[in-house]
Write a protein that holds these residues in place. Structure first.
Motif, mmCIF file in Angstrom:
data_model
loop_
_atom_site.group_PDB
_atom_site.id
_atom_site.type_symbol
_atom_site.label_atom_id
_atom_site.label_comp_id
_atom_site.label_asym_id
_atom_site.label_seq_id
_atom_site.Cartn_x
_atom_site.Cartn_y
_atom_site.Cartn_z
ATOM 1 N N ILE A 79 -7.628 -1.660 -0.754
ATOM 2 C CA ILE A 79 -8.717 -2.173 0.068
ATOM 3 C C ILE A 79 -8.225 -3.179 1.102
ATOM 4 C CG2 ILE A 79 -10.916 -3.427 0.005
ATOM 5 C CD1 ILE A 79 -10.885 -0.595 -1.281
ATOM 6 N N GLY A 80 -7.467 -4.170 0.657
ATOM 7 C CA GLY A 80 -6.968 -5.177 1.589
ATOM 8 C C GLY A 80 -7.805 -6.432 1.573
ATOM 9 N N ASP A 81 -7.147 -7.529 1.293
ATOM 10 C CA ASP A 81 -7.829 -8.816 1.231
ATOM 11 C C ASP A 81 -8.001 -9.392 2.638
ATOM 12 O OD1 ASP A 81 -8.813 -11.295 0.678
ATOM 13 O OD2 ASP A 81 -7.082 -12.004 -0.485
ATOM 14 N N PRO A 82 -9.228 -9.635 3.062
ATOM 15 C CA PRO A 82 -9.442 -10.167 4.407
ATOM 16 C C PRO A 82 -9.245 -11.683 4.520
ATOM 17 C CG PRO A 82 -11.558 -9.895 3.329
ATOM 18 C CD PRO A 82 -10.504 -9.387 2.357
ATOM 19 N N SER A 83 -9.033 -12.350 3.372
ATOM 20 C CA SER A 83 -9.018 -13.810 3.388
ATOM 21 C C SER A 83 -8.048 -14.399 4.420
ATOM 22 C CB SER A 83 -8.624 -14.338 2.003
ATOM 23 O OG SER A 83 -9.585 -13.960 1.049
ATOM 24 N N PHE A 84 -8.608 -15.115 5.352
ATOM 25 C CA PHE A 84 -7.852 -15.818 6.387
ATOM 26 C C PHE A 84 -6.967 -14.894 7.216
ATOM 27 C CE2 PHE A 84 -8.925 -18.929 3.146
ATOM 28 C CZ PHE A 84 -9.557 -19.887 3.921
ATOM 29 N N LYS A 85 -7.260 -13.616 7.160
ATOM 30 C CA LYS A 85 -6.511 -12.686 7.999
ATOM 31 C C LYS A 85 -7.261 -12.560 9.322
ATOM 32 C CE LYS A 85 -3.428 -11.154 4.893
ATOM 33 N NZ LYS A 85 -4.015 -11.758 3.714
ATOM 34 N N ALA A 86 -6.495 -12.594 10.380
ATOM 35 C CA ALA A 86 -7.129 -12.559 11.696
ATOM 36 C C ALA A 86 -7.650 -11.174 12.037
ATOM 37 C CB ALA A 86 -6.125 -13.017 12.753
ATOM 38 N N GLN A 87 -7.048 -10.169 11.436
ATOM 39 C CA GLN A 87 -7.427 -8.810 11.823
ATOM 40 C C GLN A 87 -7.625 -7.905 10.625
ATOM 41 O OE1 GLN A 87 -4.066 -7.836 14.323
ATOM 42 N NE2 GLN A 87 -5.385 -7.917 16.133
ATOM 43 N N GLU A 88 -8.421 -6.903 10.864
ATOM 44 C CA GLU A 88 -8.590 -5.849 9.882
ATOM 45 C C GLU A 88 -7.226 -5.188 9.649
ATOM 46 O OE1 GLU A 88 -11.719 -5.034 8.694
ATOM 47 O OE2 GLU A 88 -11.223 -3.211 7.579
ATOM 48 N N ARG A 89 -6.981 -4.824 8.415
ATOM 49 C CA ARG A 89 -5.683 -4.234 8.135
ATOM 50 C C ARG A 89 -5.737 -2.717 8.035
ATOM 51 N NH1 ARG A 89 -2.412 -7.091 3.724
ATOM 52 N NH2 ARG A 89 -4.260 -7.811 2.652
ATOM 53 N N GLN A 90 -4.594 -2.162 8.262
ATOM 54 C CA GLN A 90 -4.453 -0.714 8.173
ATOM 55 C C GLN A 90 -4.434 -0.319 6.697
ATOM 56 O OE1 GLN A 90 -3.809 0.970 11.248
ATOM 57 N NE2 GLN A 90 -4.408 2.761 10.057
ATOM 58 N N LEU A 91 -5.191 0.695 6.363
ATOM 59 C CA LEU A 91 -5.166 1.152 4.979
ATOM 60 C C LEU A 91 -3.889 1.941 4.697
ATOM 61 C CD1 LEU A 91 -8.828 2.443 4.473
ATOM 62 C CD2 LEU A 91 -7.817 0.357 3.559
ATOM 63 N N ASN A 92 -3.361 1.768 3.501
ATOM 64 C CA ASN A 92 -2.206 2.557 3.096
ATOM 65 C C ASN A 92 -2.684 3.692 2.186
ATOM 66 O OD1 ASN A 92 -0.076 0.857 4.286
ATOM 67 N ND2 ASN A 92 -0.894 -0.665 2.877
ATOM 68 N N THR A 93 -1.923 4.741 2.153
ATOM 69 C CA THR A 93 -2.348 5.885 1.336
ATOM 70 C C THR A 93 -2.191 5.553 -0.145
ATOM 71 O OG1 THR A 93 -0.163 6.889 1.182
ATOM 72 C CG2 THR A 93 -1.490 7.473 3.098
ATOM 73 N N PRO A 94 -3.008 6.189 -0.992
ATOM 74 C CA PRO A 94 -2.939 5.942 -2.435
ATOM 75 C C PRO A 94 -1.532 6.184 -3.003
ATOM 76 C CG PRO A 94 -4.915 7.156 -1.906
ATOM 77 C CD PRO A 94 -4.120 7.080 -0.642
ATOM 78 N N GLU A 95 -0.845 7.181 -2.457
ATOM 79 C CA GLU A 95 0.495 7.484 -2.962
ATOM 80 C C GLU A 95 1.442 6.325 -2.676
ATOM 81 O OE1 GLU A 95 -1.157 9.621 -0.788
ATOM 82 O OE2 GLU A 95 -1.984 10.697 -2.506
#
Length: 435
Positions: free
Chosen positions: A80-96
């Motif tokens: 999912i990606g933790d948004p805490s204090f991140k300036a930008q939305e992050r790229q999702l990585n594949t489950p594998e």
RNA sequence: GGAGGGGUUCCCGAGUGGCCAAAGGGAUCAGACUGUAAAUCUGACGCGAAAGCUUCGGUGGUUCGAAUCCACCCCCCUCCA
């Protein structure tokens, strides 16, 4: 199980406590018996870096004090990606990819805590085991209902994403806080885990879990956060020209790792000793006092480098790192034997194979840049122009730029095949011709 | 779906037809000073040894000439539905 009641005091003395929930009650809770605590590590790469060292070592400190640590690897939250204090939305990585990283992170985390020390043996858990099973409707009805969006958007950790013009936050990342809160409640239920620790950026996520545990399990749990590691000069901790300092020796050699700590600024080094070593605060104060009394170079950096390198890479890694450091920075690399050169290569000194017959017209700038000594030929050129490049102790300059074959001629090699190239004051690279 | 704002070299951020490889700051690298510190000063900072080559979300177009103008497309943000 005997617990050490001085733990909180020790953490405080080290400056390791940023925030604590219900301080007095937590201290009492910890002093009354062996407790189970957890800290999460999301797989955002194939290795942890030194940013994770403070929480990792803090888990160990709790274990040494008699508590049971759970290292949570975020197989689910990492998706999912933790948004805490991140300036930008992050790229999702594949489950594998994430699954692969989970395996690596699990192995790394496992080095730090003891899995075989009786009652308070550590465990590694993966939140994919429970989050992966929950279905959407149950999640929304049983978990989501306890979260007020009004409160969530007030959290400092997502404020800049919500308020800042030009940025936003997806529902996916916004949900992260709920997942982490659910982890805490779940671990509280199944492992009787009553404390979560994490970096201070995790405070919002941790308090979410405290609230959820109360609502779901009707139990009181606690949170404790560790300070963000900052440097006195304001630059980012844990980065060098070569990039992130990783814990994986394949990504950051023990030598590079050792050098990183050795280069710690005076203004930071005593703080770092408290953060990153198990030396007692009293010992560290003594070191500081001794350094102050003495003139010239402090001993603290060397102690820090030695302690942390041994902790992460073991005695073998430390020995190798010290061997290279001694050889390169003692100023008498002419004393090195052929065996020493071979050993330096084995120890992890950056090195590469050189075939003089292929040099031809290749500019020196390209040879050194290709070896990774600089990001571009331009930088090598700058160094050449400032007489900052030495090969086997001999200065080379701009005149030699188009003269690679002569520069790397066999009669200028040590033992017929070694060229130790120095660029600037700290960058070394060993070129060896094939045997 | 509608209206508006925006995507510039690692980051922030100027730049609205030539003087732009693109101001300024940060980060980074190299030099001096030192202690393989800090602070300070100097230089570099798209790539290339050079000639030169390639950049300003993407693709086309206008023009002698485009980061700047036009068309279409992609992405982001704000408000409305």
């Amino acid at each position: 199980m005997v617990v050490n009641n001085d733990l909180i005091a020790d953490l405080q003395a080290r400056g390791l406590i940023a925030q604590m929930s219900s301080e007095d009650e937590l201290a009492k809770h910890l002093s009354e018996g062996s407790r189970t605590l957890y800290c999460g590590f999301d797989p955002t790469a194939d290795s942890l870096h030194i940013g994770s060292l403070v929480p990792l070592l803090t888990l160990k400190r709790f274990q040494l004090a008699g508590h049971k640590p759970l290292a949570l690897v975020g197989g689910a939250t990492g998706l999912i990606g933790d948004p805490s204090f991140k300036a930008q939305e992050r790229q999702l990585n594949t489950p594998e990819v994430v699954a692969g990283w989970v395996d690596k992170i699990r192995a790394q985390v496992s080095q730090f805590v003891d899995f075989d020390c009786g009652q308070n043996s550590a465990e590694v858990v993966n939140n994919l085991d429970w989050i992966g099973k929950i279905n959407v409707l149950d999640f929304l009805r049983d978990v989501g209902k306890h979260f007020a969006v009004n409160a969530m958007i007030q959290k400092e950790s997502v404020k800049q994403r919500i308020e800042r013009e030009g940025e936003g936050i997806s529902f996916t990342e916004f949900t992260y806080m709920i997942l982490q809160s659910y982890d805490f409640a779940e671990l509280n239920k199944r492992n009787d885990c009553t404390l979560q620790i994490g970096g201070s950026d995790q405070w919002g996520n941790i308090t979410g879990g405290i609230d959820l545990s109360r609502r779901l399990n009707r139990s009181q749990v606690f949170g404790l956060t560790l300070p963000l590691v900052t440097k006195a000069d304001g630059t980012k901790f844990g980065k060098t020209e070569a990039g992130t300092i990783w814990l994986d020796p394949a990504k950051t050699s023990p030598y590079a790792f050792y050098q990183f700590w050795l280069n710690t600024a005076d203004a930071d080094v005593y703080k770092f000793l408290k953060f990153f070593t198990f030396l007692s605060p009293a010992e560290i104060d003594e070191i500081e006092a001794a350094d102050k009394a003495a003139q010239g170079r402090p001993q603290a950096q060397a102690i820090l480098a030695r302690e942390v390198t041994r902790l992460i890479h073991g005695q073998g890694g430390l020995t190798a790192a010290e061997r290279i450091t001694e050889a390169l920075f003692s100023g008498d690399d002419e004393q090195l034997s052929a065996e020493d050169y071979a050993q330096l290569q084995l120890d992890g000194l950056p090195s590469s194979v050189l075939d003089p017959s292929t040099l031809g017209e290749t500019p020196l700038t390209q040879v050194l840049a290709d070896a990774g000594m600089a990001a571009s030929g331009k930088q090598v050129k700058d160094a050449l122009g400032r007489n900052a490049v030495f090969i086997n102790g001999q200065p080379v300059g701009l005149d030699d730029m188009m003269n690679s074959p002569a520069v790397f001629a066999a009669d200028r090699a040590r033992f017929g095949r070694y060229f130790l190239v120095k660029l600037g004051k700290k960058k070394y690279h060993l070129f060896a011709t094939a045997v």
